[in-house]
Design an enzyme around this catalytic site. Structure first.
Site, PDB file in Angstrom:
ATOM      1  N   ASP A 133       0.822  -1.211   0.000  1.00 17.50           N
ATOM      2  CA  ASP A 133       0.000   0.000   0.000  1.00 17.50           C
ATOM      3  C   ASP A 133       0.856   1.261   0.000  1.00 17.50           C
ATOM      4  OD1 ASP A 133      -2.174  -1.684   0.189  1.00 17.50           O
ATOM      5  OD2 ASP A 133      -2.447  -1.397   2.340  1.00 17.50           O
ATOM      6  N   TYR A 185       6.170  -9.994   7.185  1.00 20.79           N
ATOM      7  CA  TYR A 185       6.118  -8.553   7.405  1.00 20.79           C
ATOM      8  C   TYR A 185       6.572  -8.248   8.823  1.00 20.79           C
ATOM      9  CZ  TYR A 185       3.301  -7.509   3.208  1.00 20.79           C
ATOM     10  OH  TYR A 185       2.863  -7.349   1.917  1.00 20.79           O
TER      11      TYR A 185
END
Length: 259
Positions: A53, A111
């Site tokens: 994003d 992540y």
């Protein structure tokens, strides 16, 4: 036409995410511009392992590049880096089989999310400063409820590329590192905004606002409540993309250098 695997890192602060989007600056767009300069042609294709994003960073994003060239992998790396902004760096280039696909061949992704426990002069773009006290023990215990093959539809967002909301999360761990809290997540893949909503919910657990029973309810039936807790993109880093049954490293990379 040869295929090359690119491993890269980037500071996503100034970009509208990985994916090429008309009218916006993107990581993919900048790399494509660098390819045009390096190869002096528009005849190439670039595919990423997945989207990140706007504002999200990467320590180990992977892409594959199809291009007709006599340049060696090392020469490609140097030429691309010469034509990329300082916020994007190609770490490695290797020639791979034409069947390799950066996205579809990935077996897992990891992540890390960086939460700052104090105000930091250097980390606003790279961390999320949470002023409240967070109970790390409660957060870590609740994080284990997120592990396994589960329906994460309450944690995702509408995404035309997603056909199923079931995701296998291999591990979620919460660590203290100096004046920071690091949340490390490993999974088969992730829905759009899923990791940021997982982090946001865990922060609310740490604040004492969400119980384990409430967390379980997000898996039992759909709820739009996790969307309210979506953590900002500044603290999120795509750490690693795994291929060919590569052994997963469940220890998070150190983020002390960005404090």
């Amino acid at each position: 036409m040869a295929r090359f695997k690119l491993t890269l890192e980037y500071d996503g602060s100034a970009y509208h995410g990985w994916q090429l989007l008309k009218g916006h600056s993107s990581i993919q767009g900048k790399i494509m511009d660098a390819c045009r300069e390096a190869f002096q042609t528009d005849k190439f294709e670039l595919y990423g392992s997945g989207r990140t994003d706007a504002g999200v960073h990467a320590l180990g994003q992977v892409a594959h590049l199809d291009v007709n060239t006599k340049l060696s992998p090392m020469q490609i790396r140097f030429k691309l880096n010469d034509n990329l902004p300082a916020s994007i760096a190609i770490i490695d280039v290797e020639e791979v089989d034409a069947k390799f696909h950066a996205r579809y061949d990935a077996t897992a992704r990891s992540y890390v999310y960086h939460i700052a426990k104090r105000k930091t002069a250097f980390g606003k773009k790279y961390a999320y400063w949470v002023k409240d006290y967070l109970n790390m023990e409660d957060m870590h215990h609740a994080a284990q409820q997120m592990v396994g093959l589960k329906d994460f539809r309450s944690f995702g967002d509408k995404d035309s590329e997603t056909t199923s909301t079931k995701v296998e999360v291999k591990s979620v761990n919460v660590y203290k590192e100096g004046d920071s809290i690091v949340i490390h997540v490993v999974g088969s893949h992730f829905l759009w905004k899923m990791v940021r909503r997982m982090v946001g919910v865990l922060i609310e657990v740490g604040r004492g606002n969400i119980t384990e029973r409430k967390l379980q309810s997000f898996f039992d039936s759909y709820s739009n409540e996790p969307a309210k807790y979506t953590a900002p993109p500044s603290g999120l880093y795509l750490e690693h993309v795994y291929y060919n049954n590569e052994e997963i490293d469940y220890r998070p990379v150190s983020l002390l250098y960005i404090k």
